[in-house]
Design an enzyme around this catalytic site. Structure first.
Site, short mmCIF file in Angstrom:
data_model
loop_
_atom_site.label_atom_id
_atom_site.label_comp_id
_atom_site.label_asym_id
_atom_site.label_seq_id
_atom_site.Cartn_x
_atom_site.Cartn_y
_atom_site.Cartn_z
N HIS A 60 59.24 -21.33 41.61
CA HIS A 60 57.83 -21.78 41.68
C HIS A 60 56.87 -20.63 42.01
CE1 HIS A 60 57.54 -22.34 46.19
NE2 HIS A 60 58.81 -22.67 46.11
N ASP A 161 58.74 -17.23 49.68
CA ASP A 161 58.90 -18.58 49.13
C ASP A 161 57.74 -18.83 48.17
OD1 ASP A 161 59.25 -21.26 48.64
OD2 ASP A 161 58.76 -21.93 50.67
N GLU A 191 54.86 -26.66 43.50
CA GLU A 191 56.13 -27.11 44.09
C GLU A 191 55.93 -27.57 45.52
OE1 GLU A 191 59.97 -26.61 46.40
OE2 GLU A 191 58.02 -25.71 46.73
N GLU A 192 55.11 -26.81 46.25
CA GLU A 192 54.96 -27.05 47.69
C GLU A 192 54.27 -28.37 48.03
OE1 GLU A 192 56.47 -25.40 49.88
OE2 GLU A 192 56.85 -23.40 49.11
N ASP A 214 65.28 -20.59 44.66
CA ASP A 214 64.31 -20.75 45.75
C ASP A 214 64.89 -20.16 47.03
OD1 ASP A 214 62.04 -21.62 47.19
OD2 ASP A 214 61.96 -23.50 46.07
CO CO Z 1 58.37 -23.69 50.44
ZN ZN Z 2 60.08 -22.72 47.75
#
Ligand code: CO
Ligand code: ZN
Length: 326
Positions: A60, A161, A191-192, A214
């Site tokens: 992501h 991340d 994504e978050e 990830d």
């Molecule tokens: Co995250």
């Molecule tokens: Zn992530």
């Protein structure tokens, strides 16, 4: 590879505001891939090779951040987290907003008693964003204002991340010369905030397997979470499960087999929390067998996310061998 990681992690891209990261990724991948496109919601998908059992890898593009919700008075604003931002981590942190404004987060404490009360149960109700007198629009997004730094094998930055996953996929398309099957590298949005981009990212393509790349919790710190086993430097973590999905068993077994055969260090990941894009990929169309390969990371969802360069390199190697092991 550290220059790519620096450029990607320092790039601005909270959920819903990924365009700068996407532009940077296009620059990084456009030569080594055979084609790419940006779909209707902003996911970036590129491909290389042909035939075989087509596979898609997804990382992501977005990172956690904040959004401005209301004005208190000149230079002071209310904020809301975008994704998993702890109020304790946000407090006293510097943020950079999408218009370039540098701001800092403070908390309300009119009396010593109130300070004690608010600090023991800190919520976004007690926090405010101080924009150093700058007037900003409601709905403005921001991210932690912390850059990349390395100390030997250990790398630290905001947004590891999941820009570290993005960097792995950039390296992957650069290093695979003659892929034995068609593979896609895809970069998802939002994504978050609920695996939004990944819910549609694989739909238009004929893929038979999907793998999310990830970060995962590394427990190798003093009093680290004792129900987790992952540590930095001992290899990519092949996910068994997290809170929202259980990896396809055949992919997990094949990934272990490929790693053993090629002497790539790996660890198994059994996570008690969280989730990745694999949870959404699995539910695409008639179902795509999905799994996650994770990079162990300390202090996830803080401005100081730490990874091991060795794990990053071994993740690239593992995926490369997995593509070729058709
Ligand atoms: Co995250
Ligand atoms: Zn992530």
């Amino acid at each position: 590879m550290d220059e790519i990681v620096k450029a990607l992690t320092e790039s601005f891209g909270p959920s819903g505001r990924e365009s700068k990261v996407r532009e940077l990724l296009i620059e990084l991948i456009k030569d080594p891939v055979h084609g790419y496109e940006v779909d209707k919601v902003g996911n970036l998908i590129a491909w290389k090779g042909e035939g075989g059992k087509p596979i898609i890898f997804v990382a992501h593009m977005d990172e956690i951040g904040i959004v401005v919700t209301n004005k208190i008075k000149n230079g002071f604003y209310r904020i809301e987290p975008v994704g998993g931002v702890s109020p304790y981590v946000a407090l006293s942190s510097r943020f950079v907003l999408e218009d370039g404004t540098i701001a800092v987060v403070g908390y309300e404490h009119e009396t010593a008693e109130e300070a004690k009360k608010n600090l023991s149960n800190l919520t976004f109700d007690h926090l405010y964003l101080d924009t150093l007198g700058k007037d900003i629009e409601l709905g403005t997004f921001g991210v932690y204002n912390r850059g990349f730094h390395k100390n030997g094998d250990l790398w630290i930055s905001k947004a590891m991340d999941d820009r570290i996953g993005c960097a792995v996929l950039v390296e992957l398309v650069r290093r695979v010369e003659k892929p034995k099957r068609k593979f896609y590298v895809a970069f998802s949005i939002q994504e978050e905030v609920g695996l939004v981009g990944a819910s549609v990212i694989a739909y238009p393509y004929d893929v038979e397997e999907a793998i999310a790349i990830d970060v995962t919790d590394s427990a190798d710190v003093p009093k680290g979470f004792k129900r987790h086993s992952m540590v930095l430097g001992e290899g990519p973590a092949i996910k068994i499960r997290d809170k929202i999905s259980i990896s396809d068993r055949r992919i997990v077994e094949k990934m272990v087999e490929v790693s053993k055969k090629n002497d790539i260090p790996y660890q198994m990941e059994v996570l008690t929390m969280g989730g990745t894009d694999a949870g959404a990929l699995m539910k695409t169309k008639g179902g795509i067998p999905s799994a996650t390969v994770s990079i162990p990371t300390r202090y996830i969802h803080t401005p100081g996310e730490v990874v091991s360069a060795k794990d990053v390199d071994n993740t690239v190697k593992m995926l490369l061998e997995y593509i070729q092991a058709v």
